[in-house]
Scaffold this motif. Structure first.
Motif, PDB file in Angstrom:
ATOM      1  N   MET A  20       0.837  -1.194   0.000  1.00 21.19           N
ATOM      2  CA  MET A  20       0.000   0.000   0.000  1.00 21.19           C
ATOM      3  C   MET A  20       0.877   1.251   0.000  1.00 21.19           C
ATOM      4  N   GLU A  21       0.345   2.312  -0.621  1.00 19.73           N
ATOM      5  CA  GLU A  21       0.953   3.640  -0.605  1.00 19.73           C
ATOM      6  C   GLU A  21      -0.109   4.613  -0.127  1.00 19.73           C
ATOM      7  N   ILE A  22       0.271   5.505   0.790  1.00 15.73           N
ATOM      8  CA  ILE A  22      -0.694   6.438   1.355  1.00 15.73           C
ATOM      9  C   ILE A  22      -0.166   7.863   1.225  1.00 15.73           C
ATOM     10  N   ASN A  23      -1.016   8.764   0.701  1.00 21.50           N
ATOM     11  CA  ASN A  23      -0.715  10.193   0.751  1.00 21.50           C
ATOM     12  C   ASN A  23      -0.960  10.616   2.194  1.00 21.50           C
ATOM     13  N   TYR A  24       0.098  10.952   2.926  1.00 23.59           N
ATOM     14  CA  TYR A  24      -0.016  11.154   4.362  1.00 23.59           C
ATOM     15  C   TYR A  24      -0.156  12.622   4.762  1.00 23.59           C
ATOM     16  N   GLY A  25       0.471  13.516   4.010  1.00 30.87           N
ATOM     17  CA  GLY A  25       0.341  14.919   4.397  1.00 30.87           C
ATOM     18  C   GLY A  25       1.174  15.851   3.549  1.00 30.87           C
ATOM     19  N   ILE A  26       0.945  17.133   3.791  1.00 30.90           N
ATOM     20  CA  ILE A  26       1.699  18.201   3.159  1.00 30.90           C
ATOM     21  C   ILE A  26       2.048  19.189   4.263  1.00 30.90           C
ATOM     22  N   GLU A  27       3.309  19.572   4.299  1.00 31.83           N
ATOM     23  CA  GLU A  27       3.775  20.470   5.349  1.00 31.83           C
ATOM     24  C   GLU A  27       4.500  21.657   4.719  1.00 31.83           C
ATOM     25  N   ASN A  28       4.320  22.813   5.318  1.00 27.86           N
ATOM     26  CA  ASN A  28       5.059  24.012   4.911  1.00 27.86           C
ATOM     27  C   ASN A  28       4.917  24.335   3.433  1.00 27.86           C
ATOM     28  N   LEU A  29       3.752  24.120   2.866  1.00 30.43           N
ATOM     29  CA  LEU A  29       3.550  24.403   1.452  1.00 30.43           C
ATOM     30  C   LEU A  29       3.248  25.888   1.257  1.00 30.43           C
ATOM     31  N   LYS A  30       3.900  26.459   0.274  1.00 26.68           N
ATOM     32  CA  LYS A  30       3.661  27.853  -0.095  1.00 26.68           C
ATOM     33  C   LYS A  30       3.456  27.923  -1.604  1.00 26.68           C
ATOM     34  N   PHE A  31       2.392  28.618  -2.008  1.00 27.38           N
ATOM     35  CA  PHE A  31       2.186  28.892  -3.422  1.00 27.38           C
ATOM     36  C   PHE A  31       2.999  30.140  -3.749  1.00 27.38           C
ATOM     37  N   GLY A  32       3.928  30.015  -4.697  1.00 30.59           N
ATOM     38  CA  GLY A  32       4.837  31.109  -5.000  1.00 30.59           C
ATOM     39  C   GLY A  32       4.383  32.009  -6.129  1.00 30.59           C
ATOM     40  N   GLN A  33       3.667  31.440  -7.086  1.00 32.35           N
ATOM     41  CA  GLN A  33       3.268  32.204  -8.263  1.00 32.35           C
ATOM     42  C   GLN A  33       2.089  31.524  -8.932  1.00 32.35           C
ATOM     43  N   ALA A  34       1.200  32.335  -9.468  1.00 32.23           N
ATOM     44  CA  ALA A  34       0.045  31.797 -10.191  1.00 32.23           C
ATOM     45  C   ALA A  34       0.507  31.126 -11.484  1.00 32.23           C
ATOM     46  N   VAL A  35      -0.223  30.090 -11.873  1.00 31.62           N
ATOM     47  CA  VAL A  35       0.036  29.374 -13.122  1.00 31.62           C
ATOM     48  C   VAL A  35      -1.036  29.790 -14.119  1.00 31.62           C
ATOM     49  N   THR A  36      -0.636  30.563 -15.126  1.00 31.40           N
ATOM     50  CA  THR A  36      -1.599  31.018 -16.128  1.00 31.40           C
ATOM     51  C   THR A  36      -1.935  29.874 -17.084  1.00 31.40           C
ATOM     52  N   VAL A  37      -3.108  29.973 -17.673  1.00 33.21           N
ATOM     53  CA  VAL A  37      -3.593  28.962 -18.605  1.00 33.21           C
ATOM     54  C   VAL A  37      -2.557  28.740 -19.713  1.00 33.21           C
ATOM     55  N   ASP A  38      -2.432  27.495 -20.118  1.00 31.40           N
ATOM     56  CA  ASP A  38      -1.498  27.038 -21.156  1.00 31.40           C
ATOM     57  C   ASP A  38      -0.030  27.093 -20.739  1.00 31.40           C
TER      58      ASP A  38
END
Length: 153
Positions: free
Chosen positions: A86-104
């Motif tokens: 088994m593989e489990i997505n356990y968590g996300i820590e200290n995540l920061k969004f740095g910049q928007a991703v524009t379409v395409d």
């Protein structure tokens, strides 16, 4: 692509960059489907005409959580982990969004094995995950992604 079949094989990569995924293009169709799935139809994501005139980005942008949801797909381009119960997505820590991703825009994952520990037979892996945007200096996000792997003895 790295192939892993045990905790010990994985541990050999601790502190090292594991690799890069392929570039992946985020389209308006995908953004719209994500909006439908999450009920987040904010105009900055789903209205190209309004975004072109009112958004500081001059285009629609992908939801931050859409970019984050690409992690498993992009991760599987870097590494193949076999011999698993088994593989489990356990968590996300200290995540920061740095910049928007524009379409395409095109994005790719850079993964580094930050830490690995054996928890009584369960391998806990912490990845330093960065989502790069092609031709941009700042990443879409950076943070620690935690997976649990249960290898077959």
């Amino acid at each position: 692509m790295i192939k892993i079949y045990s905790h010990d094989e994985f541990a050999a990569y601790e502190g090292k960059e594991l690799g890069l995924s392929n570039w992946y293009k985020i389209t308006q169709e995908q953004i719209n489907k994500f909006a439908d799935a999450t009920l987040d139809h904010q105009w900055i994501h789903t209205d190209p005409e309004r975004a072109a005139t009112e958004s500081p980005f001059k285009a629609t942008i992908a939801h931050g959580y859409l970019t984050l949801s690409l992690l498993p797909f992009l991760w599987q381009q870097i590494i193949s982990i076999g011999n698993l119960k088994m593989e489990i997505n356990y968590g996300i820590e200290n995540l920061k969004f740095g910049q928007a991703v524009t379409v395409d825009s095109e994005v790719r994952l850079i993964a580094k094995l930050k830490s690995i520990v054996n928890l009584r037979g369960t391998t806990k892996v912490v990845l330093d995950a960065t989502l790069e945007i092609k031709d941009q200096k700042k990443p879409a996000f950076n943070g620690d992604v935690v997976f649990l792997y249960h290898f077959i003895s």
